[in-house]
Design a protein around this motif. Structure first.
Motif, short mmCIF file in Angstrom:
data_model
loop_
_atom_site.label_atom_id
_atom_site.label_comp_id
_atom_site.label_asym_id
_atom_site.label_seq_id
_atom_site.Cartn_x
_atom_site.Cartn_y
_atom_site.Cartn_z
N THR A 58 39.28 53.32 25.38
CA THR A 58 38.38 52.54 26.22
C THR A 58 39.01 51.21 26.58
O THR A 58 39.31 50.40 25.69
N PRO A 59 39.25 50.96 27.88
CA PRO A 59 39.83 49.68 28.28
C PRO A 59 38.84 48.53 28.07
O PRO A 59 37.66 48.65 28.37
N ASP A 60 39.34 47.43 27.54
CA ASP A 60 38.60 46.18 27.41
C ASP A 60 39.55 45.10 27.91
O ASP A 60 40.38 44.59 27.17
N MET A 61 39.45 44.81 29.21
CA MET A 61 40.43 43.95 29.88
C MET A 61 39.78 42.67 30.38
O MET A 61 38.72 42.71 31.00
N VAL A 62 40.44 41.55 30.10
CA VAL A 62 40.02 40.26 30.62
C VAL A 62 41.17 39.71 31.46
O VAL A 62 42.32 39.74 31.02
N PHE A 63 40.86 39.24 32.64
CA PHE A 63 41.84 38.58 33.49
C PHE A 63 41.52 37.09 33.51
O PHE A 63 40.38 36.72 33.78
N THR A 64 42.50 36.26 33.19
CA THR A 64 42.33 34.81 33.34
C THR A 64 43.27 34.36 34.45
O THR A 64 44.47 34.55 34.37
N PHE A 65 42.69 33.82 35.50
CA PHE A 65 43.45 33.33 36.64
C PHE A 65 43.49 31.81 36.58
O PHE A 65 42.44 31.17 36.47
N HIS A 66 44.70 31.24 36.61
CA HIS A 66 44.83 29.79 36.67
C HIS A 66 46.11 29.42 37.40
O HIS A 66 47.00 30.23 37.56
N GLY A 67 46.15 28.19 37.86
CA GLY A 67 47.29 27.76 38.67
C GLY A 67 47.08 28.12 40.13
O GLY A 67 45.96 28.39 40.58
N ASN A 120 34.76 25.47 42.94
CA ASN A 120 34.47 26.74 42.24
C ASN A 120 33.52 27.64 43.03
O ASN A 120 33.56 28.86 42.87
N SER A 121 32.67 27.06 43.87
CA SER A 121 31.74 27.88 44.64
C SER A 121 32.46 28.73 45.69
O SER A 121 31.87 29.66 46.24
N THR A 122 33.75 28.43 45.96
CA THR A 122 34.51 29.22 46.94
C THR A 122 35.30 30.34 46.29
O THR A 122 35.94 31.14 46.98
N ILE A 123 35.29 30.43 44.95
CA ILE A 123 35.99 31.52 44.26
C ILE A 123 35.21 32.82 44.51
O ILE A 123 33.98 32.84 44.42
N ILE A 124 35.93 33.90 44.81
CA ILE A 124 35.27 35.17 45.11
C ILE A 124 34.33 35.57 43.97
O ILE A 124 34.58 35.26 42.80
N SER A 125 33.25 36.24 44.31
CA SER A 125 32.18 36.52 43.36
C SER A 125 32.61 37.40 42.19
O SER A 125 31.97 37.38 41.14
N GLU A 126 33.67 38.15 42.36
CA GLU A 126 34.13 39.05 41.28
C GLU A 126 34.77 38.28 40.12
O GLU A 126 34.98 38.83 39.04
N VAL A 127 35.12 37.03 40.37
CA VAL A 127 35.82 36.21 39.38
C VAL A 127 34.90 35.07 38.96
O VAL A 127 34.45 34.28 39.79
N LYS A 128 34.62 34.98 37.66
CA LYS A 128 33.68 33.99 37.13
C LYS A 128 34.43 32.71 36.74
O LYS A 128 35.32 32.74 35.88
#
Length: 151
Positions: A58-67, A120-128
């Motif tokens: 079972t995949p349990d994946m977290v993506f952290t986007f920065h920079g 932050n309000s301009t970040i696409i909705s899929e990314v929290k």
């Protein structure tokens, strides 16, 4: 197309590495900001997700986007060459698709967005948006997630 299908059909498994594992916990630390290169890597990550599922993990994946990658995830306009613009469109569709898969979470760093002048309000909705993805990296690693840098 037949060549690609037969290559996947003959793909070896990962039984040795996955022996005794029922959950694949990974945190993808994403800083790569070239749309074409990130699209390629995200396709491989998507294949990794599918490979885990096919091998009963079972995949349990977290993506952290920065920079600077946050500029790609913002609805604020960007100046890109046509080929990069097309890659970005495909990338955003892939992110949208992947974000709907069970066991996938995506976060963006509010520290990076502040430094880059991205609301932050301009970040696409899929990314929290979260406070600080370095804190996320610390927390998830303490919880046993494997860290894989994407830069």
């Amino acid at each position: 197309l037949l060549l690609i299908s037969s290559a996947h059909a003959n793909k070896p498994n990962d039984a040795d590495a996955l022996e005794g594992i029922d959950t694949g916990k990974v945190i993808w630390d994403v800083t790569l900001s070239n749309p074409s290169r990130l699209l390629f890597v995200m396709k491989v990550i998507n294949e990794t997700y599918e490979d885990l599922v096919k091998q009963d993990v079972t995949p349990d994946m977290v993506f952290t986007f920065h920079g600077r990658v946050l500029k790609l995830l913002s609805t604020q306009p960007l100046e890109l060459d046509l080929d990069e613009e097309l890659a970005l469109e495909e990338l955003l569709l892939l992110i949208q698709d992947m974000s709907k898969k069970p066991g996938v979470k995506m976060e963006s760093c509010s520290v990076a967005s502040r430094i880059l002048g991205i609301d932050n309000s301009t970040i696409i909705s899929e990314v929290k948006p979260v406070g600080n993805t370095f804190v996320s990296l610390i927390g998830y690693q303490q919880k046993g997630y494997a860290l894989i840098p994407i830069n």
